[in-house]
Design an enzyme around this catalytic site. Sequence first.
Site, PDB file in Angstrom:
ATOM      1  N   ARG A 134      49.143-116.903 -44.888  1.00 36.05           N
ATOM      2  CA  ARG A 134      49.382-117.854 -45.972  1.00 36.05           C
ATOM      3  C   ARG A 134      49.809-119.208 -45.429  1.00 36.05           C
ATOM      4  NH1 ARG A 134      51.679-113.904 -49.390  1.00 36.05           N
ATOM      5  NH2 ARG A 134      50.142-113.300 -50.948  1.00 36.05           N
ATOM      6  N   ALA A 135      50.660-119.159 -44.413  1.00 34.04           N
ATOM      7  CA  ALA A 135      51.188-120.406 -43.866  1.00 34.04           C
ATOM      8  C   ALA A 135      50.051-121.331 -43.443  1.00 34.04           C
ATOM      9  CB  ALA A 135      52.114-120.123 -42.698  1.00 34.04           C
TER      10      ALA A 135
END
Lengths: 346, 677
Positions: free
Chosen positions: B277-278
């Site tokens: 996600r980052a």
Amino acid sequence: MKKNIPVYPFAAIVGQERMKLGLILNIINPTLSGVLIRGEKGTAKSTAVRALADILPEIEVIKGDPFQLSPDEDDDTIRELSEALGRKTGPLEVESRKVKVVELPVGATEDRVVGSLDLERALKSGEKRVEPGLLAAAHRGILYVDEVNLLDDHVVDVLLDSAAMGVNTIEREGVSFAHPAQFTLVGTMNPEEGELRPQLLDRFGLCVNIEGILNLDDRVSVMERRAKFEDDPAQFNLSFQKESQELTSRINRAREILPKVTFTRELLVRIAKFCLEVGVDGHRGDIIILKAAKTLAAWNGREEIESQDVEKAAELALPHRVRRQPLMEIADNLDKIRKMRTQGAG
Amino acid sequence: MAKPLYPFVAISGQDDLKEALLITAVNPASGGVLIRGEKGTAKSTAARGLIEILPQIKVRPGCPYTCDPDYPLEECDYCKSHEDVAPVLRNRPFLTLPLNATEDRVTGGLDFEVALSTGERRNAPGLLAAAHRGILYIDEVNLLDDHLVDVILDAASSGWNILEREGISMGHPARFILVGTMNPEEGDLRPQFLDRFGLSVTVEGVKDHEARVDLMLRREEFDSDPGAFREKYAPQTEALRYKLKEAKRILPSVRISSRVKNFIAALCAENHVAGHRADLFLAEAAKAVAALGGFFDVDEELVLRISPLVLAHRRRDVAPPPPPPPPQPQEEEPQDPEDPKDEEKKDEDQKDNEPQEENPPPPPPPDSDNTPEPDESPAPEPPENNRQDEGYAQEEIFAIGDTFQVRKMETAKDRLRRRGSGRRSRSRASQKQGRYVKSGPNLGQGDIALDATLRAAAPYQISRERRDLAITLEMSDIRERIREKKMGNHLFFMVDASGSMGARGRMTASKGAIMSLLLDAYQKRDQVALISFRRQGATVNLPLTTSVDMAGKLLAEMPVGGRTPLSAGLSTTHREVRNALIKNPLARPIVILITDGRGNVSLEGESKGLAPFEEALKLARAMSTDDRVKYAVVDTEEPGVMNFGLAVRLAEALGAEYFRTEDLKAQTLVDIVRQQM
């Protein structure tokens, strides 16, 4: 019914000057967002709050409106809210009455506080009707929570929400509804029974720690006055009528002066420095000190803030804001902390 | 009705916060913003102010789902049947999620006005529908019920709200900017929720005098005349609004070269973030910043500058941070070093990783040397013939050792309904709160389950006499909601304060452990009681109370010294627990016994009856029969050669979970699970 219970006059309370000051400042300036009174049992906490009713100013409200709306409120809001109650909007009748003190009992359930759906009517006639709660009753008034530290957690959350926004939102059981709820939060608590959560603490503009009076003469006069009051409340109230009236008119005068109060930038720098030295979270402390100092000046009939106002305001506005761990105690000696912190830094 | 808005552009300082909000405003794909930090730092003011600078949206008046008329595919039934109604421009919705919202109000649920009057099942749109194309603001998101956080984050990431409840099955678009605030003191968000927020900022008060003064002045000016104040800032607001609109326009054309993409991936990997996600959020955020600046390209420098926003809350605490920090940490410095909490945490982490012996503050003063260490008496029952009273006579008060995050401890779920609040164990709730899990017969609680009631009434409609409503209800049709929520427990801390606990800084470490448990109890809103035993008997230092603060204070003051009346401690605790159960039969107390187990004073006196420790075991066995009470034994004895294993035997007798002090730490949870398997 309740009206007939005689109220001990505010002016007759012996000592506890800080508490009285905290309450009076909040009446003069409702944007101070309330006061928290911390103290032992039997220190006239509740008496003082209930006695406020006596010296409160008058406001104009729409007659019979459970939401305490002002006649100046915009028409849409008024219409929307009367519809929620299932009322027809007719011509508005205005009445003038004293600011109310609404008491929130510790055992109050959430739906009594925020209001809820009138379920009986819903099932019988298939209509959604809102049943206003205590927050509606407290709009433009004082919401008094005795033993605020014992309040159920979810009720606290609700209070925080509406205190922050000035609006109470009901979002439950298929009801979605909001009404204005701007109130001055006054809470009393006995710290022996547990502390408040930091956020709720922060919502109280001012905080006073009180304790029993140590002066012998004062203690005696507390007893004497109480005895007289219990003997014949009406007579007792009459004997303090003059003081009460003086107090009321001084408050009214202060309310008039308040918007005219001015201040210098140096004083503001002092406030900022003070907050930094003591170690306060965020900026609410600064803002409240400024407001409290203005109100203090007005209370003393001055149109300019002096440094003593700032000192005094800080004493009222900071004790509960000093940064601390969740399990630490609330400070009652600001100066000590200040010295400690500044020395530690230097 | 609402108070006038404080202009976004007039907020002084808090640049990170403002930037993060602008980023998600430009590009909602960068995920929502989580604002962590102190009270009174313009968190909600900023979020609210955002509304004014966002471009207005087109809506068909009367549409309950705030549909976008430009996307006919997603339109709701209302819009489809009202094509002739011309869309109007209006401000984006700003919705605050009240903490007490029920799930049906968040996701939507059966519209019972319609159901009752026409008998039709229709969805009453919830907050997620109302927030579509606007901002959903959650104050204190860490205090929100887990299942609500789940639902909301799901909708936020998918842009779609799916409803499967109360006989309704539908979905509608719910694309909104999610802004959550939290105060870490009140307990943290679970990591999987943290991860769902694209950006996070930590805010704190401004440290500069002059800036603080300006802030006060502005606030004062605003409060005395909001209208004039807003007027004054109108040109700036307008400028920002234009900038945002432009940024939104060019955003689709902003490109990220594969070189920069690689850089992003490397950056995330170096920071030990979990999952991908980052990377995605960082790329989207970078695009937004570029668009805000009017650029069509993203370069490394820009990525580095904004990376703390995306990485700060995702970074996994890997045991030893890589010694020579790669170039980027320097870039992150501006955000971190100001934050003492972070540093403290790092300190603590490091300490935790070091062997315990180095950790505790100076061991008890030399005086205690004349108390012989247990190694002098390696007999199987050492405590008895162990030592003289005098050696233990003097009292000491030990400081509280390091605190840490405590692992999860809760009681099992059962079918009883309880009243109360808190955040520890799941239970059926008797108030109108918590998650509606199913319906049941009417118990007169007033919490009516409308869907189930209607279903129950449906078969009889033909035979019943109609009043003016579509449905005729009778009392026997009424069904109630059965709800589930988390509640606090009663925690009884039973602390061994005997002299043996003073040895080798044991008490300091134990106090640290208890303090950690207390902090945890505060966050879970438990009730706590504190019982200590030493010398000849046990004392109830603090009867059951919600005042965790008080317990903390008493703990700090608790003196240590004397022999170990373990049996007395057990019986006093038993009495307290029994009283609590009489007062509240539905309570499920947890007793946490902190001791080294070396009981050497019996209840009856040593001459008659059993040996002290045997007596304690017997008591413990008797206490274990009440299965409403859960026990946990924390063994303070250091692992080593001289280990009597008494606490283990005590734990067995109590039917308790057994921990060493270190085991309490959340990080070692895995080890405990492994042991239990």
